[in-house]
Design a protein around this motif. Structure first.
Motif, short mmCIF file in Angstrom:
data_model
loop_
_atom_site.label_atom_id
_atom_site.label_comp_id
_atom_site.label_asym_id
_atom_site.label_seq_id
_atom_site.Cartn_x
_atom_site.Cartn_y
_atom_site.Cartn_z
N ALA A 117 7.72 -5.30 -2.25
CA ALA A 117 6.44 -4.84 -2.57
C ALA A 117 6.51 -4.11 -3.89
CB ALA A 117 6.12 -3.87 -1.38
N GLY A 118 7.67 -4.08 -4.69
CA GLY A 118 7.72 -3.34 -5.93
C GLY A 118 7.92 -2.06 -5.98
N LEU A 119 9.15 -1.68 -5.75
CA LEU A 119 9.52 -0.09 -5.80
C LEU A 119 10.24 0.03 -6.93
CD1 LEU A 119 10.59 -0.25 -1.95
CD2 LEU A 119 8.20 0.13 -2.68
N ALA A 120 10.32 -0.68 -7.93
CA ALA A 120 11.18 -0.28 -9.11
C ALA A 120 10.98 0.97 -9.73
CB ALA A 120 11.28 -1.58 -9.97
N HIS A 121 9.74 1.29 -9.70
CA HIS A 121 9.21 2.74 -10.50
C HIS A 121 9.35 3.85 -9.71
CE1 HIS A 121 6.02 1.08 -7.95
NE2 HIS A 121 5.52 2.38 -8.01
N LEU A 122 10.06 3.69 -8.36
CA LEU A 122 10.39 4.59 -7.49
C LEU A 122 11.69 4.91 -7.07
CD1 LEU A 122 7.55 3.84 -4.73
CD2 LEU A 122 7.44 5.49 -6.49
N GLU A 123 12.20 6.25 -6.99
CA GLU A 123 13.55 6.25 -6.41
C GLU A 123 13.54 5.85 -5.07
OE1 GLU A 123 14.76 10.38 -7.25
OE2 GLU A 123 15.03 10.15 -9.09
N GLU A 166 0.84 -1.19 -0.07
CA GLU A 166 -0.12 0.11 -0.01
C GLU A 166 0.90 1.27 0.15
OE1 GLU A 166 -2.88 0.19 3.05
OE2 GLU A 166 -3.86 -1.92 2.52
N ILE A 167 1.88 1.13 0.75
CA ILE A 167 2.86 2.45 0.70
C ILE A 167 3.51 2.68 -0.89
CG2 ILE A 167 5.13 3.16 1.54
CD1 ILE A 167 4.49 1.42 3.98
N ALA A 168 3.87 1.67 -1.56
CA ALA A 168 4.43 1.82 -2.90
C ALA A 168 3.27 2.43 -3.71
CB ALA A 168 4.71 0.28 -3.54
N GLN A 169 1.91 2.17 -3.57
CA GLN A 169 1.01 2.53 -4.23
C GLN A 169 0.68 3.96 -3.98
OE1 GLN A 169 -2.36 -0.04 -3.68
NE2 GLN A 169 -1.38 -1.87 -4.66
N ALA A 170 0.68 4.28 -2.84
CA ALA A 170 0.42 5.61 -2.09
C ALA A 170 1.56 6.53 -2.73
CB ALA A 170 0.29 5.61 -0.54
N LEU A 197 13.83 3.80 1.90
CA LEU A 197 12.97 4.89 1.71
C LEU A 197 12.84 5.32 0.37
CD1 LEU A 197 12.20 7.81 2.86
CD2 LEU A 197 14.31 8.36 2.58
N CYS A 198 11.45 5.55 0.03
CA CYS A 198 11.32 5.78 -1.55
C CYS A 198 10.39 7.10 -1.68
CB CYS A 198 10.53 4.54 -1.92
SG CYS A 198 8.88 4.21 -1.12
N ALA A 199 10.71 7.61 -3.03
CA ALA A 199 9.75 8.82 -3.21
C ALA A 199 9.65 8.66 -4.81
CB ALA A 199 10.53 10.21 -2.85
N ARG A 200 8.60 9.44 -5.45
CA ARG A 200 8.49 9.32 -6.84
C ARG A 200 10.00 10.07 -7.61
NH1 ARG A 200 2.87 12.11 -8.41
NH2 ARG A 200 3.52 13.71 -6.84
N ARG A 201 10.08 11.16 -6.93
CA ARG A 201 11.51 11.81 -7.26
C ARG A 201 11.99 12.81 -6.26
NH1 ARG A 201 13.64 11.84 -12.39
NH2 ARG A 201 15.03 13.87 -11.74
N PHE A 202 13.20 12.37 -5.46
CA PHE A 202 13.63 13.04 -4.44
C PHE A 202 13.84 14.64 -4.86
CE2 PHE A 202 14.60 9.01 -3.24
CZ PHE A 202 14.17 8.61 -1.82
N ASP A 203 14.24 14.81 -5.87
CA ASP A 203 14.60 16.16 -6.22
C ASP A 203 13.39 16.92 -6.45
OD1 ASP A 203 14.03 15.14 -8.75
OD2 ASP A 203 15.89 15.65 -9.66
N GLU A 204 12.32 16.43 -6.53
CA GLU A 204 11.07 17.21 -6.70
C GLU A 204 10.01 17.29 -5.33
OE1 GLU A 204 8.76 15.26 -9.90
OE2 GLU A 204 10.12 15.83 -11.54
N ALA A 252 1.30 10.13 -0.74
CA ALA A 252 2.37 10.23 0.36
C ALA A 252 3.50 10.98 -0.27
CB ALA A 252 2.66 8.98 0.95
N ASP A 253 4.33 11.69 0.54
CA ASP A 253 5.59 12.34 -0.17
C ASP A 253 6.70 11.22 -0.08
OD1 ASP A 253 4.25 15.03 -0.09
OD2 ASP A 253 4.45 14.88 1.81
N LEU A 254 6.83 10.83 1.23
CA LEU A 254 7.66 9.60 1.29
C LEU A 254 7.10 8.37 1.87
CD1 LEU A 254 10.49 11.96 3.33
CD2 LEU A 254 10.57 11.18 0.76
N GLY A 255 7.95 7.20 1.49
CA GLY A 255 7.35 6.05 2.10
C GLY A 255 8.59 5.16 2.47
#
Length: 290
Positions: free
Chosen positions: A152-158, A133-137, A270-277, A143-146
């Motif tokens: 859980a499949g985080l490959a699409h996230l940084e 659920e964290i990966a999806q959020a 720790l994951c985010a869509r893009r850390f620099d954004e 969510a800003d950070l997870g």
């Protein structure tokens, strides 16, 4: 079609909580006022935004589209607040952080208390969820950070490493049986367990692993919090599966056995869509966590 910021924030809260009542409370609105606003939004759009069900509401297809844009607007507002923070007095910002059970326990020990003291203008909305659920959020912007397990499949996230989480079996020191230093889940399926509250992320994860083996856990009692689980196990109420860090805090009263199943050792990142954004405040938290 004219939606103001109050409308968008209300709809975002209602959709995320699955309840107009809860969304209204978080938005600081009376239920009647919140309902009227959502009805007005639907009338202006000419289509329903929410599907009313017995246990709450879920967004329709139109609602999902609005939810995407409402999140984008909210993120832009928070980014603006962050950029202006250096020039404004008393401006507060909120960072949305999701973490699984083991990560939450680790965060609350030292990291988050120290961060909150060091940054009095930053609030943190911490939500404990299962890793998938964290990966999806995070991917959707809810969510800003997870902090989640890599399975859980985080490959699409940084991602950045957080820590390695090991699950162990705990029992009272004077409890007979369970000899040795290691054990597998298959060997203890017939035991009586002390579990975490229904819906708890870690408890759901363990239950899924038991189901994969064709069994289920006999849970004698469910309690909130890992410290309560350890306390009851130490008094002989049953055995439990907990993160190694939680067992270590109660080492004087517990016996610990390493769980040998592959899923019991997890890399948490720790994951985010893009850390620099991220907003400046979220970047500060990410730096503290990484």
């Amino acid at each position: 079609m004219r939606f103001d910021l109050v409308d968008l924030r209300l709809f975002l809260l209602v959709a995320e909580r699955g309840s107009i009542t809860h969304g209204a409370e978080l938005a600081g609105l009376a239920l009647a006022s919140a309902s009227a606003r959502i009805k007005g939004m639907e009338e202006r759009l000419g289509a329903p935004l929410l599907e009313r069900r017995r246990r709450g509401v879920v967004p329709t297809a139109a609602g999902q589209a609005l939810l995407h844009h409402a999140r984008a607007v909210q993120n832009q507002i928070e980014a603006m607040a962050g950029d202006l923070a250096a020039y404004a007095t008393g401006l507060r910002a909120r960072v949305r952080l999701m973490a699984n059970t083991a990560a939450t326990a680790e965060l609350l020990r030292e990291i988050l208390p120290a961060f909150l003291v060091a940054h009095p203008g930053i609030d943190i909305e911490l939500d404990e969820r299962p890793s998938h659920e964290i990966a999806q959020a995070v991917a959707s912007g809810a969510a800003d950070l997870g902090i989640a397990a890599t399975w859980a499949g985080l490959a699409h996230l940084e991602q950045k490493p957080f820590f390695i989480d090991r699950l162990v079996v705990i029992a009272a020191r004077n409890r007979p049986g369970l000899e040795g230093r290691t054990v597998s889940l298959t060997e203890i399926l017939g035991e009586s367990f002390v579990g975490l509250s229904t819906g708890h992320a870690l408890q759901e994860h363990i239950a899924r692993q038991a189901a994969r083996l064709g069994g289920h856990l006999h849970v004698r009692i469910r309690v909130p919090g890992l410290d309560n689980v350890c306390r009851l196990v130490a008094q002989g109420a049953g055995i439990a599966i907990v993160p190694e860090s939680a067992a270590r805090r109660s080492a004087r009263t517990l016996r610990t056995l390493r769980l040998t199943d592959d899923w019991a050792t997890r890399q948490l990142n720790l994951c985010a869509r893009r850390f620099d954004e991220l907003t400046p405040q979220a970047k500060l938290l990410a730096t503290a966590l990484a």
